[in-house]
Design an enzyme around this catalytic site. Sequence first.
Site, short mmCIF file in Angstrom:
data_model
loop_
_atom_site.label_atom_id
_atom_site.label_comp_id
_atom_site.label_asym_id
_atom_site.label_seq_id
_atom_site.Cartn_x
_atom_site.Cartn_y
_atom_site.Cartn_z
N GLU A 60 -6.64 104.23 29.34
CA GLU A 60 -5.85 104.13 30.56
C GLU A 60 -5.10 102.82 30.68
OE1 GLU A 60 -8.87 105.53 30.52
OE2 GLU A 60 -8.83 107.36 31.74
N HIS A 129 -16.95 109.76 40.75
CA HIS A 129 -15.89 110.78 40.75
C HIS A 129 -15.50 111.15 42.17
CE1 HIS A 129 -17.22 111.26 36.59
NE2 HIS A 129 -16.26 112.10 36.36
C1 LIG Z 1 -12.18 106.42 31.69
C2 LIG Z 1 -12.23 107.90 31.80
N1 LIG Z 1 -11.11 108.60 31.57
C3 LIG Z 1 -11.13 109.95 31.62
C4 LIG Z 1 -12.28 110.62 31.92
C5 LIG Z 1 -12.30 112.15 31.98
N2 LIG Z 1 -13.15 112.67 30.92
C6 LIG Z 1 -14.41 113.01 31.15
S1 LIG Z 1 -15.21 113.43 29.75
C7 LIG Z 1 -13.85 113.16 28.81
C8 LIG Z 1 -13.90 113.39 27.32
C9 LIG Z 1 -14.72 112.41 26.62
O1 LIG Z 1 -14.91 112.81 25.30
P1 LIG Z 1 -16.05 112.19 24.40
O2 LIG Z 1 -16.18 110.74 24.67
O3 LIG Z 1 -15.78 112.58 23.00
O4 LIG Z 1 -17.39 112.84 24.91
P2 LIG Z 1 -17.84 114.35 24.89
O5 LIG Z 1 -17.45 114.92 26.20
O6 LIG Z 1 -17.16 115.01 23.74
O7 LIG Z 1 -19.31 114.31 24.74
C10 LIG Z 1 -12.80 112.74 29.59
C11 LIG Z 1 -11.45 112.43 29.08
C12 LIG Z 1 -13.42 109.84 32.20
N3 LIG Z 1 -14.58 110.39 32.55
N4 LIG Z 1 -13.36 108.49 32.12
#
Ligand SMILES: Cc1ncc(C[n+]2csc(CCOP(=O)(O)OP(=O)(O)O)c2C)c(N)n1
Lengths: 346, 346, 330, 330
Positions: A60, A129
């Site tokens: 971000e 959230h």
């Molecule tokens: C800083 C931030 N940006 C966006 C999000 C929205 N979001 C929640 S989970 C996620 C994906 C994260 O992927 P990963 O780190 O690979 O974990 P996984 O869900 O695959 O276990 C996103 C973009 C967030 N929680 N925090």
Amino acid sequence: MRKLDYAGAIREATTQEMERDSRVFVYGIGVPTWSSIFGTTKGIPEKFGKERCFDTPISEDAMTGFGLGAAIRGLRPIHVHIRVDFMILATNQLINMVSNYTYSTGGKLKVPLVVRAVIGRGWGQGAQHSKALFSNFTHIPGLKVIAPTTPSDMKGMMIAAIRDDNPVICFEHRWLYWAEEDVPEEPYEIPLGVGRILRPGKDVTVVGLSWMNVEARLAADILAKRGVSVEIVDPRTLAPLDENLIVESVKRTGRCIIADCDWVDSGFSAELSARINEKCFGKLKAPVKRIGFAQTPAPTVRELENEFYPNAKTIVHAVEDMLGLEAANLDGEDFFSHERRFRGPF
Amino acid sequence: MRKLDYAGAIREATTQEMERDSRVFVYGIGVPTWSSIFGTTKGIPEKFGKERCFDTPISEDAMTGFGLGAAIRGLRPIHVHIRVDFMILATNQLINMVSNYTYSTGGKLKVPLVVRAVIGRGWGQGAQHSKALFSNFTHIPGLKVIAPTTPSDMKGMMIAAIRDDNPVICFEHRWLYWAEEDVPEEPYEIPLGVGRILRPGKDVTVVGLSWMNVEARLAADILAKRGVSVEIVDPRTLAPLDENLIVESVKRTGRCIIADCDWVDSGFSAELSARINEKCFGKLKAPVKRIGFAQTPAPTVRELENEFYPNAKTIVHAVEDMLGLEAANLDGEDFFSHERRFRGPF
Amino acid sequence: MSFAREPLPKATTIKLFKSLFLARRSEEYIVKHYAENLMRTPMHMSMGQEFVCVGVCSALEGKADVFASYRSHAAFLAQTHDTDRFFSELYGRTSGTGEGKGGSMHLAAPDQGHILSSGVVATQIPVAVGAAFANRQLKTGRTSVVFFGDGAADAGVFWESINAAALFKLPVIFVCEDNGYAVDTPREARQVSKSLSDAVKPFGADTYEDDSGDVESVYSLAKEAVAKAHRDRRPAFLNVKCCRYLEHVGIGTDWNWGYRDQATVEREWIDRDALKVQRARLAKHQVTESAIAAMEDEIDKAIQASVKRASQAPIPTPDRLHAGVFYEKA
Amino acid sequence: MSFAREPLPKATTIKLFKSLFLARRSEEYIVKHYAENLMRTPMHMSMGQEFVCVGVCSALEGKADVFASYRSHAAFLAQTHDTDRFFSELYGRTSGTGEGKGGSMHLAAPDQGHILSSGVVATQIPVAVGAAFANRQLKTGRTSVVFFGDGAADAGVFWESINAAALFKLPVIFVCEDNGYAVDTPREARQVSKSLSDAVKPFGADTYEDDSGDVESVYSLAKEAVAKAHRDRRPAFLNVKCCRYLEHVGIGTDWNWGYRDQATVEREWIDRDALKVQRARLAKHQVTESAIAAMEDEIDKAIQASVKRASQAPIPTPDRLHAGVFYEKA
Ligand SMILES: Cc1ncc(C[n+]2csc(CCOP(=O)(O)OP(=O)(O)O)c2C)c(N)n1
Ligand SMILES: Cc1ncc(C[n+]2csc(CCOP(=O)(O)OP(=O)(O)O)c2C)c(N)n1
Ligand SMILES: [Mg+2]
Ligand SMILES: [Mg+2]
């Protein structure tokens, strides 16, 4: 005219502006993917291609600077955050950079950047959230801040925001996405900085922010049955604020309740209260009352969430309190629950 | 007792707590280096070693999470930012993590973390080195926020902050570092959440924040010559706020000016005004007046800086205005200029 | 490594000399006159490091969008050569790059390709990536260049930005003015990687190391890197070792701070000062001493004239405070 | 690469099986009962990935401070085996890990070494570094372990944290649960580096790649990595390839989203499901089918009992809303 929901209004405003102006593009985490930010970007990648509607890494901070760089060099970016909580990672760019690029260049550079942030209560979302943080941005000179409530306002204000040569942060309450009303099909602008009286009344002014206008309307309906006439004022733009509209309303009614969907302490309700008190000095029949989140992090369990988030009941009781009325029994009333989607006219 | 300056008070509080409690440590960019954050950490690395006083990479986001991790696992970190503007990079950790670690664990974890942030006007610092941003943090439940004005308050409150089991953000105006007064040598605590009447008076209450108390005192001296008696209230702790002290003062005087060294819009002055108006309803002889930065990014050139920053003159004129007095000619008065170091008693 | 593979044409050698000289002499003017208290803005001096910005900006021949840090003087002058607006800004005049609102840390001549320098470490870096995106979409033919210190690579946003530039296939030129210190903290006390370039490489940028201390080397390197970046649609990372002669901020020296040794710095850097070396090169190109002196004199006169214009230009009137918070259509 | 170099002792194989089974069956319970709307908190399911957390936490034998993301179930259960507090939190009861205030994304049993999981990507990572610092200063003998997804490596703070851990010589175990996606965005659409480990290495961590899909491999790897991290006072980065069986958030599948192919996932992952493989291994250790069934039954009963206790536990009363914003001395 046809009915359009709030998510559709955003989508239509974005699409129409992208058609009109090839410099407009929309990007952010998840923007072109299946979930399409509550449907607000649905169909846009197919229509405009990957260069104008794209996903980003979970970066971000950099992606906000990216938007700034694109904006000052001739494009008109729209950056989307699916939660304002994640936009906190963008604050360094927003506060230290985006807000003062025009000023520090002696007015030479324009920053036509729109940043969209989703707010609002979900399903046991908890402390990370659930924020709104309006005032963290209205505090900063050089940023415009909007929080439209109705689909038609959203469409016109989103178009105005995209056409604005300054950074605009747009707060979107997720429960509003399903709100429907008649929305003109052609593009139109609702100027930023102009508020709106959503419902005229004479006994008490409720200044509502975002979703709280929906709660205010419900409260007003309930109170109307008891002969209390509530005026609802929606600032729509938080910065720059249409102070006059609010002040004139409060001067007429002599009473004011500010209903925010954010924390009360140092929230935008504080700024509203400070201004109303200053400008309506001697004209108030009762102290200005602020309603907002409990001053705690958001809990997850429903029973505490219900205590944490204000709603129409909170407003009804505040009005009763202010007017010295008995507290009504609200058992028969139908309050909004996010388990059934919202479809009201605003 | 002996005289100690504000920087010395911080240094002494830190040193004494580090002596008393081996879990206390202090870190941040430049903390142990030559410049030692305006002298506030001078001598500490030599005395306590590199493990308890250390420098960091320019990684404010990670280094804030680092402090949180150290705090919840038994240490008591003090993290220093030489400008609040750089602490903006820490907001994600401060707002999304630090503020709700205790709450989200059902009260199980304590977060004894002190975060120090330097604020204040410098030498043509411009838009990125001039912020205060008090209200961006007082808005957040779970954070304590302090802004001591006098050296003796600073010493006692810094010790209290270090001993507190909760996160405390301490704002330090750089012009105060040179303020001197009698400060007890032994360690002592001034409880957080308790304000202080810096000067009793009866015609008007000035609620001053940080440096603005110094300006308020100067204004009060000037006004005293004209028979106007100013009461100065220093909240010292912004969150949790000693609301009662302020409200009682305003009830006595009937008039209130809030003097902040931050932007007015959605600043902490808005929260103060909202509360004062609510609690002093009907007791005010004039609208509460807010003084703060002009609502623009900070300019660099001195002539515009002088317009941007409020000072004693601004307060004098606000009081005159409120009391319906003629504006005095202040040409003979001696105003503070940061080109000569400040040495006042508070 | 040095990139000055073959001798540059005489005209280029002269151009580089002049640009170096302009930056050096402008700062020497500041050093001499700062105590007059008329330039009331914190000064992060480029002195000693000018060759980095001069080499890179000269290679781009104007078609660059430059983003710099608070250590902005060399970047600004190398790109714009505009001493008028430079000094006007330092003197806080309406004729300055930000009509006095920006000061030394926020120099801005976007019409000349120096967009805006920034006082918060690393903040300018992602902005350059976005500018590169706009330049591509709008087919401007301009190259985004961002200057930053080795300290900026401590910051996560640096890594995010390189990754984003590579991901979006943008030819951003990331230039690290690697003077080895963040204020008085050496790189080793902040970063674990042995070589910053090695750490950057997996993020998808072509990397280049230059420790020549020589403006012609940097110039040649930049030419090569820019061409390759456009050809391959990849960012380039140039790590150029350099030395800050003066203290971190301000116009004095800092030998008494104890973090670096004067004799060593003099031996390793000041003795092979880029400006001195470049001046010596002119002789090899058969430029006579008097021709050199004439060039120098011309630049000195230009600086004097700029300073004079600046000091006579109007100071912003109080009503300008509220102007320009938002963009006003012309 | 697989790290299961030699067969593990029978007791370990059993322990790993039980822990895997516990996590799997707990989530199966959630899937089955979520529609009752009594667990009113968003669920980011670990199903399919449990072997990563189980392998690592089992290797640490309790002496770990675990930090996890919102995808917290496996990490929590692998570390604590505490289904009582787990289900109580999901049901929003006073007996939960955060007396119902945290929910699925914020599980916390610091007394059992599961500190707190976090819903903002990558936020938990630097916290683990600070915890490691405290563990060293206070000589607790505990190891800081942080679990995160491949998406977290998009974030600058990840790189800052690895650098900081290496700089401060802290034996933090960074474990990437690399399921290849951030929601429905594949790693290639977010990160340019070919191998995350290669990118991490210059930042000063020892790096390990595991694509075995096997809990015993992860267990062996973690043993090795933890020992080396303590011995060499360096962080370790474990990149463990895995697969999320269900949708990003929620209890359903997402084959209709179109970003991955069901048949491929089944062939490459589900067919060699870690739990199934581990169960098969028990037979090789001469554990009879009926003994296995007995173990499974015991765990199922424990889950049932926990759910029962949870659903009968008190819901927080409204006055608890304002409790615990600040720490209250016991
Ligand atoms: C800083 C931030 N940006 C966006 C999000 C929205 N979001 C929640 S989970 C996620 C994906 C994260 O992927 P990963 O780190 O690979 O974990 P996984 O869900 O695959 O276990 C996103 C973009 C967030 N929680 N925090
Ligand atoms: C985010 C941030 N943190 C801290 C500072 C304070 N600061 C100003 S300059 C500087 C050192 C930067 O070093 P480097 O990037 O190497 O640039 P140099 O000054 O050596 O040119 C620091 C820490 C800042 N400006 N921004
Ligand atoms: Mg440096
Ligand atoms: Mg993933």
